[in-house]
Design a protein around this motif. Structure first.
Motif, PDB file in Angstrom:
ATOM      1  N   PHE A 497       0.838  -1.204   0.000  1.00 22.55           N
ATOM      2  CA  PHE A 497       0.000   0.000   0.000  1.00 22.55           C
ATOM      3  C   PHE A 497       0.873   1.254   0.000  1.00 22.55           C
ATOM      4  O   PHE A 497       0.626   2.213  -0.732  1.00 22.55           O
ATOM      5  CB  PHE A 497      -0.908  -0.009   1.234  1.00 22.55           C
ATOM      6  N   GLU A 498       1.952   1.242   0.811  1.00 19.51           N
ATOM      7  CA  GLU A 498       2.849   2.399   0.898  1.00 19.51           C
ATOM      8  C   GLU A 498       3.508   2.672  -0.449  1.00 19.51           C
ATOM      9  O   GLU A 498       3.553   3.822  -0.915  1.00 19.51           O
ATOM     10  CB  GLU A 498       3.925   2.139   1.959  1.00 19.51           C
ATOM     11  N   LEU A 499       4.022   1.618  -1.083  1.00 19.49           N
ATOM     12  CA  LEU A 499       4.695   1.766  -2.373  1.00 19.49           C
ATOM     13  C   LEU A 499       3.748   2.351  -3.415  1.00 19.49           C
ATOM     14  O   LEU A 499       4.065   3.347  -4.084  1.00 19.49           O
ATOM     15  CB  LEU A 499       5.219   0.395  -2.824  1.00 19.49           C
ATOM     16  N   VAL A 500       2.574   1.746  -3.556  1.00 16.93           N
ATOM     17  CA  VAL A 500       1.618   2.159  -4.595  1.00 16.93           C
ATOM     18  C   VAL A 500       1.194   3.605  -4.407  1.00 16.93           C
ATOM     19  O   VAL A 500       1.172   4.397  -5.359  1.00 16.93           O
ATOM     20  CB  VAL A 500       0.388   1.224  -4.592  1.00 16.93           C
ATOM     21  N   HIS A 501       0.888   3.998  -3.181  1.00 15.67           N
ATOM     22  CA  HIS A 501       0.354   5.342  -2.953  1.00 15.67           C
ATOM     23  C   HIS A 501       1.441   6.407  -2.893  1.00 15.67           C
ATOM     24  O   HIS A 501       1.134   7.592  -2.928  1.00 15.67           O
ATOM     25  CB  HIS A 501      -0.510   5.345  -1.696  1.00 15.67           C
ATOM     26  N   GLU A 502       2.719   6.007  -2.841  1.00 19.98           N
ATOM     27  CA  GLU A 502       3.813   6.966  -2.965  1.00 19.98           C
ATOM     28  C   GLU A 502       4.160   7.210  -4.429  1.00 19.98           C
ATOM     29  O   GLU A 502       4.552   8.308  -4.809  1.00 19.98           O
ATOM     30  CB  GLU A 502       5.044   6.463  -2.220  1.00 19.98           C
ATOM     31  N   LEU A 503       3.963   6.179  -5.259  1.00 17.84           N
ATOM     32  CA  LEU A 503       4.388   6.263  -6.653  1.00 17.84           C
ATOM     33  C   LEU A 503       3.268   6.570  -7.647  1.00 17.84           C
ATOM     34  O   LEU A 503       3.514   7.174  -8.689  1.00 17.84           O
ATOM     35  CB  LEU A 503       5.043   4.942  -7.077  1.00 17.84           C
ATOM     36  N   ILE A 504       2.050   6.148  -7.356  1.00 19.88           N
ATOM     37  CA  ILE A 504       1.002   6.138  -8.384  1.00 19.88           C
ATOM     38  C   ILE A 504      -0.167   7.049  -8.025  1.00 19.88           C
ATOM     39  O   ILE A 504      -0.693   6.999  -6.920  1.00 19.88           O
ATOM     40  CB  ILE A 504       0.497   4.689  -8.602  1.00 19.88           C
ATOM     41  N   GLU A 505      -0.555   7.868  -9.003  1.00 22.10           N
ATOM     42  CA  GLU A 505      -1.718   8.744  -8.862  1.00 22.10           C
ATOM     43  C   GLU A 505      -2.998   7.976  -9.110  1.00 22.10           C
ATOM     44  O   GLU A 505      -4.002   8.152  -8.424  1.00 22.10           O
ATOM     45  CB  GLU A 505      -1.613   9.905  -9.871  1.00 22.10           C
ATOM     46  N   GLY A 506      -2.984   7.103 -10.136  1.00 24.04           N
ATOM     47  CA  GLY A 506      -4.160   6.319 -10.465  1.00 24.04           C
ATOM     48  C   GLY A 506      -3.861   5.317 -11.567  1.00 24.04           C
ATOM     49  O   GLY A 506      -2.900   5.465 -12.331  1.00 24.04           O
ATOM     50  N   VAL A 507      -4.694   4.280 -11.634  1.00 27.88           N
ATOM     51  CA  VAL A 507      -4.589   3.267 -12.697  1.00 27.88           C
ATOM     52  C   VAL A 507      -5.922   3.239 -13.426  1.00 27.88           C
ATOM     53  O   VAL A 507      -6.970   3.075 -12.798  1.00 27.88           O
ATOM     54  CB  VAL A 507      -4.275   1.869 -12.120  1.00 27.88           C
ATOM     55  N   HIS A 508      -5.894   3.427 -14.755  1.00 28.45           N
ATOM     56  CA  HIS A 508      -7.120   3.491 -15.551  1.00 28.45           C
ATOM     57  C   HIS A 508      -7.181   2.287 -16.485  1.00 28.45           C
ATOM     58  O   HIS A 508      -6.286   2.090 -17.311  1.00 28.45           O
ATOM     59  CB  HIS A 508      -7.174   4.800 -16.336  1.00 28.45           C
ATOM     60  N   VAL A 509      -8.234   1.506 -16.318  1.00 25.41           N
ATOM     61  CA  VAL A 509      -8.373   0.240 -17.045  1.00 25.41           C
ATOM     62  C   VAL A 509      -9.417   0.398 -18.146  1.00 25.41           C
ATOM     63  O   VAL A 509     -10.569   0.762 -17.879  1.00 25.41           O
ATOM     64  CB  VAL A 509      -8.798  -0.894 -16.086  1.00 25.41           C
ATOM     65  N   GLY A 510      -9.009   0.133 -19.394  1.00 22.94           N
ATOM     66  CA  GLY A 510      -9.920   0.229 -20.532  1.00 22.94           C
ATOM     67  C   GLY A 510     -10.674  -1.069 -20.771  1.00 22.94           C
ATOM     68  O   GLY A 510     -10.434  -2.082 -20.116  1.00 22.94           O
ATOM     69  N   LYS A 511     -11.583  -1.034 -21.748  1.00 26.40           N
ATOM     70  CA  LYS A 511     -12.384  -2.222 -22.044  1.00 26.40           C
ATOM     71  C   LYS A 511     -11.574  -3.241 -22.851  1.00 26.40           C
ATOM     72  O   LYS A 511     -10.621  -2.894 -23.546  1.00 26.40           O
ATOM     73  CB  LYS A 511     -13.653  -1.839 -22.798  1.00 26.40           C
TER      74      LYS A 511
END
Length: 527
Positions: A497-511
Motif C-alpha cells: 500500500f505504501e509503495l503504490v500510494h507513494e508512486l502512483i496517482e491512479g490506474v485506468h483500465v480500458g475495455k
C-alpha cells in the motif's frame, strides 16, 4: 491618465437580513447608482461593473471579485471603486494583500466613497487599516452569533439545511420541519426491507436501477428543486450505487429523529469542513413522522454490526491492506472499479470490475473484469522498466553531462559578474579622468559608450545563464527526487500500500478488445 475604473458591488447574506423598505442603501441597485454617479462627477471612464450577490465579505472565491482582480493584474484598469471598504473585503489579510500590496505593484488606485478610503491620499493608510480591523471584528462576531443561533435551533430539533433528506420534504408551513414524501419514502422502506432479507448493497442498487427508480440526487432535480449534483456528468452518478444504499441504511432521521452537527467549518475564514465524532452530534428524537419503525431499524442495525469487518474490498483474509485500494478506475465511464472475489476450491481469487457495470447494465461498455494479480504484475513490470531505464548507463551519462554543464555555466556566470564589476570600475575612473582634464568630452563619450555596450552584452548573457541554471537546477532536483523514489523500490518484488500510494496517482483500465483480448491500461505516476 486614463482613469479607467472597475466598479465593484457586493451584497452578502449578513446584509440581506438588514434590508427593509426604509433602508435600501445596501442594495445592489443603489450601490451601482451611487458609484456610477461618482464616476461621472470625477470624469472617470467605467471599464466594467462587477457584482457578487449572496457572498460574504470574507469569501475569497467570489467570481466577480476574482475577475476584477484579474483586470487589475493585467493592467486593464487604473481605479477600483466601492461604496465602502467592507464591500471589497472584510478580511484584513485580503485588504493588506491587495489594497496595500498588489494594487501598488499594479499601479491601481483603490477608492471607497462612504468611509473615504483612497490609496492616493497620503496618510490615509492607517484609516484603511482601522476600517479593515473593524470589518474583520464585525465578521468574527457575526460568525459567532450565527453559530450560537444555529446550535440553539438544532438543539430544539429545528432542521437548518436547505434540502430535506431523501424520503422527506420540507414542510411548506415550517421550513424547519419534515413531512413524508410518499414516493421516496416507499423506496427507503424497500431498501431497509431488502437488506433485512439478506440482500447486499450492490444487489439492492442493481434492483432499484432495473426498476428505473431515480437515485436521490436525480429525484431532487426531477422535483424541481434547485439542486445540482457536482458529479452529474458521470453516468454512474445518475444510477443507484452501493454507497447510496450504505448511507441510507445508517440514517437515524428515518426513525423520526433530527440529526445535525456531524461536521463543522474550521473557522469563519476557512470553509474546510471537518467531521465530528458521533458523541458530538446533535440528535433530537421524535421530531417528525418516521418512515422506518423501531423494529425494522433495530433489525437492520444489528445486521450491519454483524457484517462489520467482512469487507473484502479493503483487507485480505490475513488483514493485509489491499495495495490498490482507491486508485483503480474505469477508463470508459470514469467510475471507480470495485474489487470482488470468488472461492474456487481452497483458493480465493480477486478481481476488479467497473462499479457502474456492477450496479446497472447498459451504461458502461467495460463489462469484463480484470484479475488483481494480473494488474499487480503489470504495475511491477512497469516499475522495473522505469528503474532499468533510469539507472542504465546512457541515462547516467546524460545526468553527468547535465551536471558538467551546470558547473561550466556557473563558472561562466562568476567570470561575467567579475567582468561587469571591472568595467564599471573603469567607467568610474574614466569619469574621473574627464573631470581632471585628462580626456576631452568626445573621448569620454566614445569610451563610455563602449563600456556601456560591453556591460549590456554581459547582462544579456547573464540573464540567459540564470535561466539555464534555473532550468538545470529544477531538472536536477526532480531527478534527485525521482532517483530516491526509484532507488527505494528498485528491487521490490511485491506491491505494498505504501509503495503504490507513494508512486502512483491512479490506474485506468480500458475495455477488453473482443478480437485481440487485450485492453489498454494507463498508469499515472506521481513523478
Amino acid at each position: 491618465m486614463r482613469n479607467l475604473t472597475d466598479i465593484y458591488v457586493r451584497l452578502s447574506d449578513e446584509d440581506r437580513d438588514k434590508r427593509c423598505a426604509a433602508d435600501e442603501s445596501e442594495s445592489i441597485q443603489n450601490q451601482k447608482s451611487m458609484l456610477i454617479n461618482y464616476c461621472i462627477e470625477q470624469g472617470w471612464q467605467i471599464n466594467n461593473i462587477y457584482c457578487d450577490e449572496d457572498y460574504s465579505g470574507a469569501d475569497r472565491e467570489r467570481p466577480a471579485f476574482n475577475q476584477m482582480l484579474k483586470d487589475c493584474e493585467e493592467g486593464k484598469v487604473d481605479i477600483v471603486l466601492c461604496k465602502t471598504q467592507s464591500r471589497f473585503s472584510r478580511d484584513m489579510e485580503i485588504v493588506e494583500k491587495y489594497i496595500h500590496g498588489k494594487f501598488l505593484e499594479w499601479n491601481v488606485r483603490f477608492v471607497s466613497i462612504v468611509d473615504h478610503a483612497d490609496t492616493s491620499v497620503a496618510g490615509n493608510k492607517k484609516a484603511r487599516q482601522i476600517n479593515g480591523l473593524i470589518n474583520e471584528w464585525y465578521l468574527e462576531d457575526l460568525s459567532d452569533n450565527i453559530r450560537r443561533t444555529l446550535k440553539h435551533k438544532k438543539l430544539k430539533g429545528e432542521y437548518c439545511c436547505p434540502y430535506a433528506p431523501y424520503g422527506y420534504k420540507l414542510n411548506p408551513d415550517d421550513k424547519h420541519k419534515f413531512i413524508i414524501d410518499p414516493p421516496a419514502a416507499e423506496v427507503v422502506k424497500s431498501i431497509f426491507e431488502m437488506y433485512k432479507q439478506g440482500m447486499g448493497y450492490m444487489r439492492i442498487a442493481k434492483t432499484l436501477n432495473e426498476q428505473q427508480i431515480p437515485p436521490p440526487a436525480v429525484y431532487k432535480e426531477m422535483q424541481g428543486l434547485n439542486y445540482r449534483n457536482p458529479n452529474a456528468e458521470n453516468a454512474s452518478s445518475r444510477q443507484w450505487r452501493d454507497s447510496s444504499i450504505y448511507y441510507i441504511l445508517r440514517q437515524e432521521v428515518y426513525t423520526g429523529a433530527v440529526v445535525q452537527g456531524k461536521s463543522k467549518n474550521l473557522s469563519y475564514k476557512n470553509k474546510k469542513r471537518v467531521k465530528l465524532p458521533k458523541s458530538e452530534w446533535i440528535v433530537v428524537p421524535d421530531m417528525h413522522e418516521p418512515i422506518i419503525d423501531k423494529d425494522l431499524w433495530n433489525a437492520v442495525q444489528n445486521l450491519l454490526k454483524s457484517r462489520q469487518g467482512n469487507d473484502k474490498q479493503f483487507k485480505t483474509e490475513s488483514n493485509e491492506i489491499n495495495p490498490l485500494r482507491g486508485i483503480v478506475n474505469c477508463s470508459e465511464c470514469g467510475s471507480g472499479m470495485w474489487r470482488m472475489s470468488y472461492q474456487s476450491g481452497k483458493n480465493r481469487y480477486k478481481y476488479y470490475r467497473c462499479r457502474t457495470v456492477k450496479n446497472s447494465e447498459g451504461i458502461c461498455e467495460n463489462i469484463n473484469s480484470i484479475r488483481q494479480i494480473d494488474l499487480e504484475d503489470l504495475i511491477l513490470k512497469e516499475l522495473h522498466k522505469l528503474s532499468d531505464t533510469y539507472f542504465d548507463e546512457t541515462q547516467i551519462s546524460l545526468q553527468t553531462k547535465q551536471n558538467n554543464r551546470l558547473l561550466a555555466i556557473e563558472e561562466e556566470r562568476k567570470q561575467l559578474e567579475k567582468k561587469i564589476a571591472k568595467v564599471q570600475n573603469n567607467s568610474v575612473q574614466l569619469y574621473k579622468d574627464k573631470l581632471n582634464g585628462l580626456i576631452n568630452d568626445e573621448q569620454f563619450k566614445l569610451l563610455n559608450d563602449n563600456f556601456n555596450k560591453e556591460i549590456s552584452q554581459c547582462n544579456e548573457r547573464l540573464e540567459l545563464i540564470r535561466k539555464e541554471i534555473e532550468n538545470l537546477t529544477s531538472e536536477k532536483q526532480t531527478d534527485l527526487s525521482r532517483e530516491a523514489i526509484l532507488a527505494k523500490y528498485k528491487n521490490t518484488e511485491k506491491l505494498t500500500f505504501e509503495l503504490v500510494h507513494e508512486l502512483i496517482e491512479g490506474v485506468h483500465v480500458g475495455k477488453l478488445d473482443p478480437e485481440t483480448y487485450e485492453r489498454e491500461i494507463e498508469i499515472h505516476w506521481k513523478f
